[in-house]
Design a protein around this motif. Structure first.
Motif, PDB file in Angstrom:
ATOM      1  N   TYR A 135       0.845  -1.194   0.000  1.00 33.18           N
ATOM      2  CA  TYR A 135       0.000   0.000   0.000  1.00 33.18           C
ATOM      3  C   TYR A 135       0.877   1.239   0.000  1.00 33.18           C
ATOM      4  O   TYR A 135       1.825   1.347   0.782  1.00 33.18           O
ATOM      5  CB  TYR A 135      -0.916   0.007   1.223  1.00 33.18           C
ATOM      6  CG  TYR A 135      -1.875  -1.152   1.216  1.00 33.18           C
ATOM      7  CD1 TYR A 135      -3.065  -1.085   0.508  1.00 33.18           C
ATOM      8  CD2 TYR A 135      -1.566  -2.331   1.890  1.00 33.18           C
ATOM      9  CE1 TYR A 135      -3.940  -2.158   0.480  1.00 33.18           C
ATOM     10  CE2 TYR A 135      -2.434  -3.407   1.871  1.00 33.18           C
ATOM     11  CZ  TYR A 135      -3.617  -3.316   1.160  1.00 33.18           C
ATOM     12  OH  TYR A 135      -4.473  -4.383   1.130  1.00 33.18           O
ATOM     13  N   LEU A 136       0.545   2.167  -0.872  1.00 34.11           N
ATOM     14  CA  LEU A 136       1.243   3.438  -0.977  1.00 34.11           C
ATOM     15  C   LEU A 136       0.549   4.452  -0.069  1.00 34.11           C
ATOM     16  O   LEU A 136      -0.654   4.696  -0.220  1.00 34.11           O
ATOM     17  CB  LEU A 136       1.225   3.923  -2.437  1.00 34.11           C
ATOM     18  CG  LEU A 136       1.905   5.240  -2.735  1.00 34.11           C
ATOM     19  CD1 LEU A 136       3.410   5.169  -2.439  1.00 34.11           C
ATOM     20  CD2 LEU A 136       1.665   5.621  -4.198  1.00 34.11           C
ATOM     21  N   GLY A 155       9.685   2.596   3.961  1.00 36.54           N
ATOM     22  CA  GLY A 155       8.875   1.396   3.853  1.00 36.54           C
ATOM     23  C   GLY A 155       9.018   0.522   5.073  1.00 36.54           C
ATOM     24  O   GLY A 155      10.015   0.584   5.793  1.00 36.54           O
ATOM     25  N   ILE A 206       4.571   1.688   1.916  1.00 37.28           N
ATOM     26  CA  ILE A 206       5.632   2.482   1.309  1.00 37.28           C
ATOM     27  C   ILE A 206       5.142   3.914   1.090  1.00 37.28           C
ATOM     28  O   ILE A 206       3.940   4.160   0.977  1.00 37.28           O
ATOM     29  CB  ILE A 206       6.117   1.881  -0.031  1.00 37.28           C
ATOM     30  CG1 ILE A 206       4.956   1.706  -1.018  1.00 37.28           C
ATOM     31  CG2 ILE A 206       6.834   0.563   0.201  1.00 37.28           C
ATOM     32  CD1 ILE A 206       5.378   1.229  -2.398  1.00 37.28           C
ATOM     33  N   THR A 207       6.096   4.842   1.041  1.00 35.47           N
ATOM     34  CA  THR A 207       5.740   6.244   0.813  1.00 35.47           C
ATOM     35  C   THR A 207       6.079   6.699  -0.598  1.00 35.47           C
ATOM     36  O   THR A 207       5.704   7.811  -0.975  1.00 35.47           O
ATOM     37  CB  THR A 207       6.434   7.169   1.824  1.00 35.47           C
ATOM     38  OG1 THR A 207       7.844   7.042   1.683  1.00 35.47           O
ATOM     39  CG2 THR A 207       6.001   6.854   3.244  1.00 35.47           C
ATOM     40  N   ARG A 208       6.812   5.909  -1.369  1.00 36.47           N
ATOM     41  CA  ARG A 208       7.133   6.249  -2.753  1.00 36.47           C
ATOM     42  C   ARG A 208       6.932   5.007  -3.614  1.00 36.47           C
ATOM     43  O   ARG A 208       7.369   3.914  -3.238  1.00 36.47           O
ATOM     44  CB  ARG A 208       8.586   6.719  -2.908  1.00 36.47           C
ATOM     45  CG  ARG A 208       8.957   7.959  -2.134  1.00 36.47           C
ATOM     46  CD  ARG A 208       8.231   9.210  -2.632  1.00 36.47           C
ATOM     47  NE  ARG A 208       8.552  10.378  -1.837  1.00 36.47           N
ATOM     48  CZ  ARG A 208       7.940  10.742  -0.718  1.00 36.47           C
ATOM     49  NH1 ARG A 208       6.966  10.011  -0.219  1.00 36.47           N
ATOM     50  NH2 ARG A 208       8.290  11.845  -0.088  1.00 36.47           N
ATOM     51  N   PRO A 209       6.316   5.160  -4.762  1.00 35.79           N
ATOM     52  CA  PRO A 209       6.153   3.981  -5.647  1.00 35.79           C
ATOM     53  C   PRO A 209       7.496   3.546  -6.196  1.00 35.79           C
ATOM     54  O   PRO A 209       8.445   4.320  -6.271  1.00 35.79           O
ATOM     55  CB  PRO A 209       5.230   4.511  -6.749  1.00 35.79           C
ATOM     56  CG  PRO A 209       5.378   5.981  -6.730  1.00 35.79           C
ATOM     57  CD  PRO A 209       5.749   6.368  -5.324  1.00 35.79           C
TER      58      PRO A 209
END
Length: 124
Positions: free
Chosen positions: A64-65, A105, A119-122
């Motif tokens: 999940y972002l 992450g 995670i905070t960045r794809p």
């Protein structure tokens, strides 16, 4: 038309418990439930459906972002509850987060044993 992800069924040993866990962690919205499904809705109208399958199931991986503020809240929930977590999928860095892909992450297990990745960045 470009395909859009609409819903997934997440095998659950206890659908109500799982929905509560995901609702808190992902800040998901309640959605109408029917049949064997306990449903939640996350961003872009994606429906998460929790149900107990008629057979044993292997653990799955769900990533999940989250934005940075949501990640901070989710990570606080993870640590405040004493939930075991790792910085890596191999589980070699317990109690840590990672700083991969220019973000942060963390990996953890949900109540039914599935692997969650926040995670905070794809990746792309």
């Amino acid at each position: 038309m470009t395909a859009h992800f609409n819903h997934t069924i997440i095998a659950s040993t206890n659908p109500a418990e799982m929905a509560g866990f995901y609702q808190d962690l992902l800040e998901a919205d309640e959605a109408p439930s029917w049949g064997p499904f306990v449903n939640l809705q996350i961003g872009h109208g994606v429906l998460l459906q929790f149900a107990t399958p008629p057979m044993e199931f292997p653990p799955q991986h769900y990533a999940y972002l989250l934005d940075d503020a949501h990640f901070d809240r989710a990570y606080a929930m993870i640590t405040d509850s004493g939930r075991v977590h790792w910085a890596d999928p191999q589980r070699s860095r317990p109690g840590e987060i990672n700083h991969e892909h220019g973000g942060r992450g963390v990996y953890l297990l949900d109540p039914s044993g599935h692997y969650l990745e926040l995670i905070t960045r794809p990746y792309l």
